[in-house]
Design a protein around this motif. Sequence first.
Motif, PDB file in Angstrom:
ATOM      1  N   LEU A   1       0.856  -1.683   0.076  1.00 11.34           N
ATOM      2  CA  LEU A   1       0.303  -0.131  -0.031  1.00 11.34           C
ATOM      3  C   LEU A   1       0.821   1.064   0.225  1.00 11.34           C
ATOM      4  CD1 LEU A   1      -2.983  -1.073   2.312  1.00 11.34           C
ATOM      5  CD2 LEU A   1      -2.768  -0.857   0.382  1.00 11.34           C
ATOM      6  N   LEU A   2       2.087   1.293   0.774  1.00 15.08           N
ATOM      7  CA  LEU A   2       2.929   2.154   0.205  1.00 15.08           C
ATOM      8  C   LEU A   2       3.198   2.872  -0.884  1.00 15.08           C
ATOM      9  CD1 LEU A   2       4.325   4.231   1.867  1.00 15.08           C
ATOM     10  CD2 LEU A   2       6.420   2.730   2.447  1.00 15.08           C
ATOM     11  N   LEU A   3       3.823   1.333  -1.904  1.00 11.30           N
ATOM     12  CA  LEU A   3       3.727   2.098  -3.033  1.00 11.30           C
ATOM     13  C   LEU A   3       2.757   2.555  -3.497  1.00 11.30           C
ATOM     14  CD1 LEU A   3       6.169  -1.354  -3.519  1.00 11.30           C
ATOM     15  CD2 LEU A   3       6.737   0.441  -3.921  1.00 11.30           C
ATOM     16  N   LEU A   4       1.682   1.563  -3.669  1.00  8.30           N
ATOM     17  CA  LEU A   4       0.708   2.253  -4.161  1.00  8.30           C
ATOM     18  C   LEU A   4       0.462   3.786  -3.698  1.00  8.30           C
ATOM     19  CD1 LEU A   4      -2.971  -0.439  -4.467  1.00  8.30           C
ATOM     20  CD2 LEU A   4      -1.504   0.905  -6.269  1.00  8.30           C
ATOM     21  N   ALA A   5       0.704   4.016  -2.655  1.00  5.12           N
ATOM     22  CA  ALA A   5       0.084   5.095  -2.557  1.00  5.12           C
ATOM     23  C   ALA A   5       1.011   6.298  -3.282  1.00  5.12           C
ATOM     24  CB  ALA A   5       0.478   5.651  -0.665  1.00  5.12           C
ATOM     25  N   ALA A   6       2.417   6.200  -2.939  1.00  2.00           N
ATOM     26  CA  ALA A   6       3.029   6.402  -3.524  1.00  2.00           C
ATOM     27  C   ALA A   6       3.049   6.960  -4.977  1.00  2.00           C
ATOM     28  CB  ALA A   6       4.856   6.533  -3.389  1.00  2.00           C
ATOM     29  N   GLY A   7       2.998   5.977  -5.037  1.00  2.00           N
ATOM     30  CA  GLY A   7       2.138   5.597  -7.276  1.00  2.00           C
ATOM     31  C   GLY A   7       1.453   7.349  -7.731  1.00  2.00           C
ATOM     32  N   PHE A   8       0.572   7.178  -6.760  1.00  2.00           N
ATOM     33  CA  PHE A   8      -0.661   7.942  -7.384  1.00  2.00           C
ATOM     34  C   PHE A   8      -0.777   9.155  -6.745  1.00  2.00           C
ATOM     35  CE2 PHE A   8      -2.654   7.632  -3.827  1.00  2.00           C
ATOM     36  CZ  PHE A   8      -3.489   6.012  -3.091  1.00  2.00           C
TER      37      PHE A   8
ATOM     38  N   THR B   1      -9.825  -0.761   1.431  1.00  2.00           N
ATOM     39  CA  THR B   1     -10.005  -2.264   1.502  1.00  2.00           C
ATOM     40  C   THR B   1      -9.192  -2.932   2.454  1.00  2.00           C
ATOM     41  OG1 THR B   1     -12.384  -1.856   0.018  1.00  2.00           O
ATOM     42  CG2 THR B   1     -10.762  -3.948  -0.011  1.00  2.00           C
ATOM     43  N   ALA B   2      -8.109  -2.645   1.940  1.00  2.00           N
ATOM     44  CA  ALA B   2      -7.309  -3.745   2.230  1.00  2.00           C
ATOM     45  C   ALA B   2      -6.398  -2.470   3.434  1.00  2.00           C
ATOM     46  CB  ALA B   2      -5.777  -3.051   1.600  1.00  2.00           C
ATOM     47  N   THR B   3      -6.310  -1.446   3.606  1.00  2.00           N
ATOM     48  CA  THR B   3      -6.113  -0.341   5.045  1.00  2.00           C
ATOM     49  C   THR B   3      -6.975  -1.110   6.400  1.00  2.00           C
ATOM     50  OG1 THR B   3      -5.654   0.746   4.171  1.00  2.00           O
ATOM     51  CG2 THR B   3      -6.013   1.367   5.790  1.00  2.00           C
ATOM     52  N   VAL B   4      -8.601  -1.499   5.814  1.00  2.00           N
ATOM     53  CA  VAL B   4      -9.494  -0.995   6.376  1.00  2.00           C
ATOM     54  C   VAL B   4      -9.903  -2.712   7.334  1.00  2.00           C
ATOM     55  CG1 VAL B   4     -12.194  -2.478   7.122  1.00  2.00           C
ATOM     56  CG2 VAL B   4     -11.302  -0.124   6.124  1.00  2.00           C
ATOM     57  N   ALA B   5      -9.084  -3.603   6.009  1.00  2.00           N
ATOM     58  CA  ALA B   5      -9.457  -4.872   6.610  1.00  2.00           C
ATOM     59  C   ALA B   5      -7.570  -5.332   7.180  1.00  2.00           C
ATOM     60  CB  ALA B   5      -8.825  -5.640   5.315  1.00  2.00           C
ATOM     61  N   THR B   6      -7.295  -4.431   7.034  1.00  2.00           N
ATOM     62  CA  THR B   6      -5.314  -4.621   7.950  1.00  2.00           C
ATOM     63  C   THR B   6      -5.332  -4.232   9.357  1.00  2.00           C
ATOM     64  OG1 THR B   6      -4.114  -4.125   6.142  1.00  2.00           O
ATOM     65  CG2 THR B   6      -3.337  -3.772   8.133  1.00  2.00           C
ATOM     66  N   LEU B   7      -6.796  -2.900   9.463  1.00  2.00           N
ATOM     67  CA  LEU B   7      -6.876  -2.730  10.790  1.00  2.00           C
ATOM     68  C   LEU B   7      -7.902  -3.376  11.592  1.00  2.00           C
ATOM     69  CD1 LEU B   7      -6.799   1.377   9.727  1.00  2.00           C
ATOM     70  CD2 LEU B   7      -5.349   0.251  11.049  1.00  2.00           C
ATOM     71  N   ARG B   8      -8.915  -3.620  11.504  1.00  2.00           N
ATOM     72  CA  ARG B   8      -9.583  -5.046  11.569  1.00  2.00           C
ATOM     73  C   ARG B   8      -8.855  -6.701  12.117  1.00  2.00           C
ATOM     74  NH1 ARG B   8     -14.769  -6.314   8.310  1.00  2.00           N
ATOM     75  NH2 ARG B   8     -15.525  -7.238  11.205  1.00  2.00           N
ATOM     76  N   ARG B   9      -8.253  -6.708  11.099  1.00  2.00           N
ATOM     77  CA  ARG B   9      -6.951  -8.115  11.465  1.00  2.00           C
ATOM     78  C   ARG B   9      -6.425  -7.681  12.707  1.00  2.00           C
ATOM     79  NH1 ARG B   9      -4.240 -12.447   9.271  1.00  2.00           N
ATOM     80  NH2 ARG B   9      -1.685 -12.068  10.270  1.00  2.00           N
ATOM     81  N   GLN B  10      -5.754  -6.443  12.875  1.00  2.00           N
ATOM     82  CA  GLN B  10      -4.720  -5.708  14.089  1.00  2.00           C
ATOM     83  C   GLN B  10      -5.850  -5.733  15.592  1.00  2.00           C
ATOM     84  OE1 GLN B  10      -3.110  -2.774  12.375  1.00  2.00           O
ATOM     85  NE2 GLN B  10      -1.044  -4.227  11.700  1.00  2.00           N
ATOM     86  N   GLY B  11      -6.883  -5.185  15.315  1.00  2.00           N
ATOM     87  CA  GLY B  11      -7.516  -5.595  16.214  1.00  2.00           C
ATOM     88  C   GLY B  11      -8.140  -6.486  16.925  1.00  2.00           C
ATOM     89  N   ARG B  12      -8.529  -7.622  16.648  1.00  2.00           N
ATOM     90  CA  ARG B  12      -8.890  -8.855  16.669  1.00  2.00           C
ATOM     91  C   ARG B  12      -7.886  -9.763  17.485  1.00  2.00           C
ATOM     92  NH1 ARG B  12     -11.112  -9.534  11.496  1.00  2.00           N
ATOM     93  NH2 ARG B  12      -9.350 -10.484  10.827  1.00  2.00           N
ATOM     94  N   ALA B  13      -6.654  -9.540  16.792  1.00  2.00           N
ATOM     95  CA  ALA B  13      -5.444  -9.859  17.496  1.00  2.00           C
ATOM     96  C   ALA B  13      -4.756  -9.285  19.117  1.00  2.00           C
ATOM     97  CB  ALA B  13      -3.532  -9.430  17.130  1.00  2.00           C
ATOM     98  N   SER B  14      -5.439  -8.126  18.940  1.00  2.00           N
ATOM     99  CA  SER B  14      -5.071  -7.109  20.482  1.00  2.00           C
ATOM    100  C   SER B  14      -6.905  -8.226  21.260  1.00  2.00           C
ATOM    101  CB  SER B  14      -5.305  -5.870  19.625  1.00  2.00           C
ATOM    102  OG  SER B  14      -4.695  -5.067  19.287  1.00  2.00           O
TER     103      SER B  14
END
Length: 458
Positions: free
Chosen positions: A334-341, A422-435
């Motif tokens: 996602l960092l690469l994508l953000a830098a691209g656009f 979508t990918a950001t939300v999925a990552t944050l939700r996964r981390q929330g569940r792990a916490s």
Amino acid sequence: MRRLRDGWILAAYTFLLTASFTAFFGWDQMRVDATAYWQAGVNLRTGAALYSATPVAALDKAYLYPPAFAAAFAPLTLLPTLWGYALWMALELLFTLALARVAAEHAGLADGPGAAERDSRRTALALALAAGVVPIHDNIGEGQVNVLVTLLAALAVRDAERRVDWRAGLALAAAAHVKLVPIVLVGAWLGWRRFRLVAWTVVGVLMLALLPLPWRVATMGTGAGVDAFFGDYAGFWGHILWPGASAHQVAGVDQLFAPNYSLRATLARLFVDGTALSAFPAFADRRGPLVFAAAPAAVHAVASLLGLAALAAALGLCVRSAHDRAARITAAGLLLLAAGFASPSFWQHHLVVAAIAAAGFWRLTTPNPVAPRALAWTAAVTPFVATITLPYALALGLTDAPYVASREYGLPTAAVLAFFVTATVATLRRQGRASASSRATVAAIAPRAPSSAGAESR
């Protein structure tokens, strides 16, 4: 459904192979990006300047890349043109296959001979081709370097995960010497507190920067060759980097026309009066705004703020993902994508860079039940299919009107942003569940303090 999936994979393979042959035999009839690399390699070998001091029309394909890439490409120019181009096309196909393999490793799909594993690999490949067949075709058709750049970045992330720091640093340095954008992965290294990896990246950048020196010295002699070597980097800064950063111009041209999907270009076509919609002289009278006119300074400021916000969000995700492999891969992509656009130019063939984030996203969503996983992938892939794949398919056989409109309105930019969210939300939700799971585990094993009443009775 499996037969439909496998039929689509076969059709996409056939299309890409046919397109590669068709494109190769058309390279001598038009100026594609490969011609710019070829000319740069010849210039480096013959003592000529790499960068033009005067503006170069977009369709004339100026050389826009660091001097080290010209040095790496130069050996091909020792061959007859036909054979040099043929070898570059063959390398394009090999880079694509290698990227698929490394992305499968990132997704956790590279190993395992079982039927379930093979089925998952085919499903992932079908999704990747559905979203990426047009950008991959564009890379092949133009002889572009974006598959190579994405492959090197994917290798850097893979070797970083394997803790082979020297190899990861050299791979990222090589990617940055083809295009500068991948250097943002140093932000991921810092977010993961991988300082040794940062050091190896710096060493790799400095080492590979010397690649043009032997060519210049061999051609021009020691004194003139060293002067020309430093002049190459001065030209890269003065004619490419600084104008791009300060005036958002590439080789003297403000490249806001379609299919530039950068935030700046998309918003300019929508809201800035007089913005060229096409680079072709026949369509010189087609100009924006496509929606309504707004103050150019305000439009460009909004584009810059959105780009910085995306970069900040991706960097924050890298920091939060330091202890989760799937989240780390996704965040780096996602960092690469953000830098691209967020950059001045983000063309259709640049979209292959989404492969890294998509591979991480696959690994991220694999533990989920089938229905949520299917919903996540529908949300991630459908915008790309709707704005790129289907309009392109219609342009091949029926009408190019939807394809032209999609490119001019910058709808793929919205698809990139949708995938990013979508990918950001999925990552944050996964981390929330792990916490939450960690807190529950700690609470379950922690000794309970006795109540005051119980203590008094004892």
